[in-house]
Write a protein that holds these residues in place. Sequence first.
Motif, PDB file in Angstrom:
ATOM      1  N   ILE A 125       4.249   5.603 -12.539  1.00 19.29           N
ATOM      2  CA  ILE A 125       2.820   5.710 -12.251  1.00 19.29           C
ATOM      3  C   ILE A 125       2.193   4.427 -12.779  1.00 19.29           C
ATOM      4  CG2 ILE A 125       0.680   6.937 -12.764  1.00 19.29           C
ATOM      5  CD1 ILE A 125       2.367   9.491 -13.038  1.00 19.29           C
ATOM      6  N   THR A 126       1.665   3.606 -11.874  1.00 17.46           N
ATOM      7  CA  THR A 126       1.106   2.321 -12.281  1.00 17.46           C
ATOM      8  C   THR A 126      -0.415   2.326 -12.324  1.00 17.46           C
ATOM      9  OG1 THR A 126       1.358   1.596  -9.987  1.00 17.46           O
ATOM     10  CG2 THR A 126       3.069   0.924 -11.556  1.00 17.46           C
ATOM     11  N   GLU A 127      -1.018   3.334 -11.707  1.00 20.67           N
ATOM     12  CA  GLU A 127      -2.467   3.453 -11.777  1.00 20.67           C
ATOM     13  C   GLU A 127      -2.828   4.914 -11.595  1.00 20.67           C
ATOM     14  OE1 GLU A 127      -6.472   1.306  -9.983  1.00 20.67           O
ATOM     15  OE2 GLU A 127      -4.507   0.687  -9.280  1.00 20.67           O
ATOM     16  N   PHE A 128      -3.814   5.359 -12.356  1.00 20.32           N
ATOM     17  CA  PHE A 128      -4.280   6.735 -12.303  1.00 20.32           C
ATOM     18  C   PHE A 128      -5.785   6.693 -12.422  1.00 20.32           C
ATOM     19  CE2 PHE A 128      -3.995  11.201 -12.722  1.00 20.32           C
ATOM     20  CZ  PHE A 128      -4.936  11.593 -13.654  1.00 20.32           C
ATOM     21  N   PHE A 129      -6.490   7.191 -11.413  1.00 20.85           N
ATOM     22  CA  PHE A 129      -7.948   7.121 -11.397  1.00 20.85           C
ATOM     23  C   PHE A 129      -8.495   8.537 -11.352  1.00 20.85           C
ATOM     24  CE2 PHE A 129     -11.906   5.527  -9.053  1.00 20.85           C
ATOM     25  CZ  PHE A 129     -12.476   5.010 -10.199  1.00 20.85           C
ATOM     26  N   ALA A 130      -8.948   9.030 -12.486  1.00 17.31           N
ATOM     27  CA  ALA A 130      -9.501  10.381 -12.589  1.00 17.31           C
ATOM     28  C   ALA A 130     -10.993  10.304 -12.899  1.00 17.31           C
ATOM     29  CB  ALA A 130      -8.786  11.155 -13.680  1.00 17.31           C
ATOM     30  N   ASN A 131     -11.721  11.282 -12.412  1.00 21.04           N
ATOM     31  CA  ASN A 131     -13.153  11.388 -12.680  1.00 21.04           C
ATOM     32  C   ASN A 131     -13.901  10.090 -12.383  1.00 21.04           C
ATOM     33  OD1 ASN A 131     -12.772  14.051 -13.651  1.00 21.04           O
ATOM     34  ND2 ASN A 131     -12.095  13.205 -15.592  1.00 21.04           N
ATOM     35  N   PRO A 132     -13.829   9.612 -11.145  1.00 23.24           N
ATOM     36  CA  PRO A 132     -14.456   8.333 -10.809  1.00 23.24           C
ATOM     37  C   PRO A 132     -15.983   8.387 -10.852  1.00 23.24           C
ATOM     38  CG  PRO A 132     -13.698   9.441  -8.836  1.00 23.24           C
ATOM     39  CD  PRO A 132     -13.215  10.256  -9.993  1.00 23.24           C
ATOM     40  N   THR A 133     -16.586   7.302 -11.298  1.00 18.77           N
ATOM     41  CA  THR A 133     -18.036   7.171 -11.281  1.00 18.77           C
ATOM     42  C   THR A 133     -18.466   6.782  -9.874  1.00 18.77           C
ATOM     43  OG1 THR A 133     -18.001   6.423 -13.565  1.00 18.77           O
ATOM     44  CG2 THR A 133     -19.988   5.932 -12.309  1.00 18.77           C
ATOM     45  N   GLY A 134     -19.466   7.446  -9.355  1.00 19.73           N
ATOM     46  CA  GLY A 134     -19.988   7.109  -8.039  1.00 19.73           C
ATOM     47  C   GLY A 134     -19.331   7.861  -6.899  1.00 19.73           C
ATOM     48  N   LEU A 135     -18.216   8.516  -7.162  1.00 19.91           N
ATOM     49  CA  LEU A 135     -17.538   9.346  -6.151  1.00 19.91           C
ATOM     50  C   LEU A 135     -17.233  10.691  -6.782  1.00 19.91           C
ATOM     51  CD1 LEU A 135     -14.846   6.870  -4.762  1.00 19.91           C
ATOM     52  CD2 LEU A 135     -16.859   7.675  -3.554  1.00 19.91           C
ATOM     53  N   SER A 136     -17.171  11.715  -5.975  1.00 17.05           N
ATOM     54  CA  SER A 136     -16.758  13.010  -6.522  1.00 17.05           C
ATOM     55  C   SER A 136     -15.265  12.973  -6.809  1.00 17.05           C
ATOM     56  CB  SER A 136     -17.073  14.125  -5.522  1.00 17.05           C
ATOM     57  OG  SER A 136     -16.207  14.046  -4.407  1.00 17.05           O
ATOM     58  N   ASP A 137     -14.823  13.851  -7.689  1.00 17.91           N
ATOM     59  CA  ASP A 137     -13.384  13.928  -7.982  1.00 17.91           C
ATOM     60  C   ASP A 137     -12.585  14.164  -6.704  1.00 17.91           C
ATOM     61  OD1 ASP A 137     -14.022  13.596 -10.597  1.00 17.91           O
ATOM     62  OD2 ASP A 137     -13.481  15.617 -11.231  1.00 17.91           O
ATOM     63  N   ALA A 138     -13.114  15.015  -5.826  1.00 17.74           N
ATOM     64  CA  ALA A 138     -12.401  15.342  -4.587  1.00 17.74           C
ATOM     65  C   ALA A 138     -12.265  14.133  -3.673  1.00 17.74           C
ATOM     66  CB  ALA A 138     -13.117  16.471  -3.852  1.00 17.74           C
ATOM     67  N   ASP A 139     -13.167  13.162  -3.815  1.00 14.11           N
ATOM     68  CA  ASP A 139     -13.125  11.995  -2.939  1.00 14.11           C
ATOM     69  C   ASP A 139     -12.452  10.780  -3.564  1.00 14.11           C
ATOM     70  OD1 ASP A 139     -14.405  13.314  -0.889  1.00 14.11           O
ATOM     71  OD2 ASP A 139     -16.394  12.611  -1.462  1.00 14.11           O
ATOM     72  N   GLY A 140     -12.514  10.635  -4.878  1.00 12.36           N
ATOM     73  CA  GLY A 140     -12.098   9.380  -5.469  1.00 12.36           C
ATOM     74  C   GLY A 140     -10.844   9.382  -6.316  1.00 12.36           C
ATOM     75  N   GLU A 141     -10.349  10.541  -6.706  1.00  9.32           N
ATOM     76  CA  GLU A 141      -9.173  10.551  -7.572  1.00  9.32           C
ATOM     77  C   GLU A 141      -7.920  10.123  -6.819  1.00  9.32           C
ATOM     78  OE1 GLU A 141     -10.136  13.684 -11.090  1.00  9.32           O
ATOM     79  OE2 GLU A 141      -8.954  14.432  -9.434  1.00  9.32           O
ATOM     80  N   PHE A 142      -7.063   9.350  -7.506  1.00  8.56           N
ATOM     81  CA  PHE A 142      -5.789   8.959  -6.910  1.00  8.56           C
ATOM     82  C   PHE A 142      -4.775   8.609  -7.977  1.00  8.56           C
ATOM     83  CE2 PHE A 142      -7.993   4.874  -7.226  1.00  8.56           C
ATOM     84  CZ  PHE A 142      -7.000   4.037  -7.701  1.00  8.56           C
ATOM     85  N   VAL A 143      -3.510   8.595  -7.567  1.00 11.18           N
ATOM     86  CA  VAL A 143      -2.395   8.156  -8.406  1.00 11.18           C
ATOM     87  C   VAL A 143      -1.617   7.139  -7.592  1.00 11.18           C
ATOM     88  CG1 VAL A 143      -0.218   8.844  -9.503  1.00 11.18           C
ATOM     89  CG2 VAL A 143      -2.196  10.356  -9.632  1.00 11.18           C
ATOM     90  N   GLU A 144      -1.275   6.003  -8.207  1.00 17.45           N
ATOM     91  CA  GLU A 144      -0.458   4.988  -7.541  1.00 17.45           C
ATOM     92  C   GLU A 144       0.951   5.017  -8.139  1.00 17.45           C
ATOM     93  OE1 GLU A 144      -1.608   0.632  -6.562  1.00 17.45           O
ATOM     94  OE2 GLU A 144      -0.440   0.568  -8.416  1.00 17.45           O
ATOM     95  N   LEU A 145       1.949   5.069  -7.268  1.00 20.67           N
ATOM     96  CA  LEU A 145       3.351   5.033  -7.673  1.00 20.67           C
ATOM     97  C   LEU A 145       3.955   3.716  -7.234  1.00 20.67           C
ATOM     98  CD1 LEU A 145       4.411   8.592  -6.421  1.00 20.67           C
ATOM     99  CD2 LEU A 145       3.534   7.946  -8.671  1.00 20.67           C
ATOM    100  N   PHE A 146       4.793   3.116  -8.079  1.00 18.83           N
ATOM    101  CA  PHE A 146       5.438   1.843  -7.763  1.00 18.83           C
ATOM    102  C   PHE A 146       6.936   1.975  -7.981  1.00 18.83           C
ATOM    103  CE2 PHE A 146       6.966  -2.440  -8.656  1.00 18.83           C
ATOM    104  CZ  PHE A 146       6.399  -3.149  -7.616  1.00 18.83           C
TER     105      PHE A 146
END
Length: 107
Positions: free
Chosen positions: A25-46
């Motif tokens: 897991i190289t990036e994890f974006f939880a509880n984004p500012t400006g977007l709802s959790d349902a729209d902005g959360e993601f996990v990046e795998l490398f």
Amino acid sequence: MKPKLSLALATLVALVAPASGQIAITEFFANPTGLSDADGEFVELFNFGTESVNLNGWAISDEDTNSDVISETDLFIAPGGYLVLAKNKAALEGAFFNGLSRSEIIE
């Protein structure tokens, strides 16, 4: 059927992982500012390995009992490649890629 994601404190769980594939897991974006959790959360795998890794049967889970299968069909990450697991592909592409579709992002 698209796999669902539970992204809170995600942990990647591999059922079977080849020795030559190294997924992180190289990036994890939880509880984004400006977007709802349902729209902005993601996990990046490398894939840091030297061979493609098939994520068929792999799952994302949290510290509780939530666990969601990433893919129930063959889904490969090439060596040096990445994959973004998004709750809402279109919203993520709109927020970060000016609405351009990205094949590396799956919902």
